[in-house]
Design a protein around this motif. Structure first.
Motif, short mmCIF file in Angstrom:
data_model
loop_
_atom_site.label_atom_id
_atom_site.label_comp_id
_atom_site.label_asym_id
_atom_site.label_seq_id
_atom_site.Cartn_x
_atom_site.Cartn_y
_atom_site.Cartn_z
N THR A 6 -4.52 -4.37 -2.38
CA THR A 6 -4.28 -4.17 -3.82
C THR A 6 -2.86 -4.62 -4.14
O THR A 6 -2.09 -4.97 -3.25
CB THR A 6 -4.46 -2.70 -4.22
N LYS A 7 -2.52 -4.56 -5.39
CA LYS A 7 -1.19 -4.98 -5.83
C LYS A 7 -0.09 -4.08 -5.28
O LYS A 7 0.98 -4.55 -4.89
CB LYS A 7 -1.15 -4.97 -7.36
N TRP A 8 -0.33 -2.78 -5.23
CA TRP A 8 0.73 -1.83 -4.94
C TRP A 8 0.79 -1.35 -3.49
O TRP A 8 1.86 -0.98 -3.01
CB TRP A 8 0.60 -0.61 -5.86
N LYS A 9 -0.31 -1.33 -2.78
CA LYS A 9 -0.33 -0.76 -1.43
C LYS A 9 0.65 -1.44 -0.48
O LYS A 9 1.39 -0.76 0.23
CB LYS A 9 -1.75 -0.78 -0.86
N LEU A 11 3.41 -2.88 -1.12
CA LEU A 11 4.77 -2.52 -1.52
C LEU A 11 5.12 -1.11 -1.07
O LEU A 11 6.22 -0.87 -0.57
CB LEU A 11 4.92 -2.63 -3.05
N VAL A 12 4.20 -0.17 -1.24
CA VAL A 12 4.44 1.20 -0.79
C VAL A 12 4.65 1.20 0.72
O VAL A 12 5.62 1.78 1.23
CB VAL A 12 3.27 2.13 -1.18
N LEU A 13 3.77 0.54 1.44
CA LEU A 13 3.87 0.50 2.90
C LEU A 13 5.17 -0.16 3.35
O LEU A 13 5.84 0.32 4.26
CB LEU A 13 2.67 -0.23 3.49
N PHE A 14 5.54 -1.25 2.71
CA PHE A 14 6.77 -1.97 3.08
C PHE A 14 8.00 -1.07 2.93
O PHE A 14 8.87 -1.05 3.80
CB PHE A 14 6.92 -3.24 2.24
N HIS A 15 8.07 -0.33 1.84
CA HIS A 15 9.24 0.53 1.62
C HIS A 15 9.29 1.70 2.59
O HIS A 15 10.36 2.26 2.82
CB HIS A 15 9.27 1.02 0.17
N THR A 39 0.36 7.67 -7.86
CA THR A 39 -0.40 8.79 -7.29
C THR A 39 -1.70 8.31 -6.67
O THR A 39 -2.05 8.68 -5.55
CB THR A 39 -0.67 9.86 -8.35
N GLN A 40 -2.41 7.46 -7.38
CA GLN A 40 -3.68 6.93 -6.87
C GLN A 40 -3.46 6.13 -5.59
O GLN A 40 -4.21 6.27 -4.61
CB GLN A 40 -4.34 6.05 -7.93
N THR A 41 -2.42 5.32 -5.57
CA THR A 41 -2.14 4.46 -4.41
C THR A 41 -1.79 5.28 -3.18
O THR A 41 -2.35 5.05 -2.10
CB THR A 41 -1.00 3.48 -4.75
N VAL A 42 -0.88 6.26 -3.32
CA VAL A 42 -0.50 7.04 -2.14
C VAL A 42 -1.65 7.92 -1.66
O VAL A 42 -1.81 8.14 -0.46
CB VAL A 42 0.80 7.86 -2.36
N ARG A 43 -2.48 8.39 -2.57
CA ARG A 43 -3.64 9.18 -2.16
C ARG A 43 -4.62 8.33 -1.35
O ARG A 43 -5.18 8.78 -0.35
CB ARG A 43 -4.34 9.79 -3.36
N GLU A 44 -4.86 7.09 -1.79
CA GLU A 44 -5.76 6.20 -1.06
C GLU A 44 -5.19 5.85 0.31
O GLU A 44 -5.92 5.83 1.31
CB GLU A 44 -6.03 4.93 -1.87
N LEU A 45 -3.88 5.58 0.36
CA LEU A 45 -3.25 5.26 1.64
C LEU A 45 -3.31 6.45 2.59
O LEU A 45 -3.52 6.28 3.80
CB LEU A 45 -1.81 4.81 1.43
#
Length: 91
Positions: A6-9, A11-15, A39-45
Motif C-alpha cells: 500500500t502507499k503507507w505501509k 513508509l511506516v516500516l522504513f521509519h 491507525t488503519q495502517t499500523v493495525r494491519e501491520l
C-alpha cells in the motif's frame, strides 16, 4: 506484496528500521497521512505480524511501535526501495 503493497505501509516500516517510536512521533514522520489512515495502517501491520505495539500504563497513554522479527526481515528490501527512489528521483 499484499503485506506491504500500500502507499503507507512501506513508509511506516522504513521509519521503524532505526528502532521503536511513539505513535505520535511515527505519524509526524509520515507527511500527509491522516489519523484514520495511520491507525488503519499500523493495525494491519500489527495483525500481519510485521510490527509490535506496546502500551505503557501511564497517563496520558503512551503507545510505541517497533518492528517484529518478521518486519526486521524486510530491512534489505526497504533500504533497496529507498535507494532506488533516491536514484530515480533525480531524473
Amino acid at each position: 506484496m499484499s503485506l506491504i503493497g500500500t502507499k503507507w505501509k512501506p513508509l511506516v516500516l522504513f521509519h521503524l528500521l532505526e528502532g521503536g517510536l511513539r505513535s505520535g512521533i511515527l505519524q509526524k514522520k509520515i507527511p500527509g497521512i491522516s489519523n484514520k489512515m495511520f491507525t488503519q495502517t499500523v493495525r494491519e501491520l500489527e495483525k500481519d505480524g510485521l510490527i509490535k505495539r506496546t502500551i505503557f500504563p501511564v497517563v496520558p497513554p503512551k503507545v510505541e511501535y517497533k518492528l517484529s522479527s518478521k518486519g526486521e526481515s524486510l530491512e534489505a528490501i526497504l533500504r533497496n526501495l529507498d535507494q532506488w527512489g533516491l536514484d530515480n528521483s533525480k531524473n
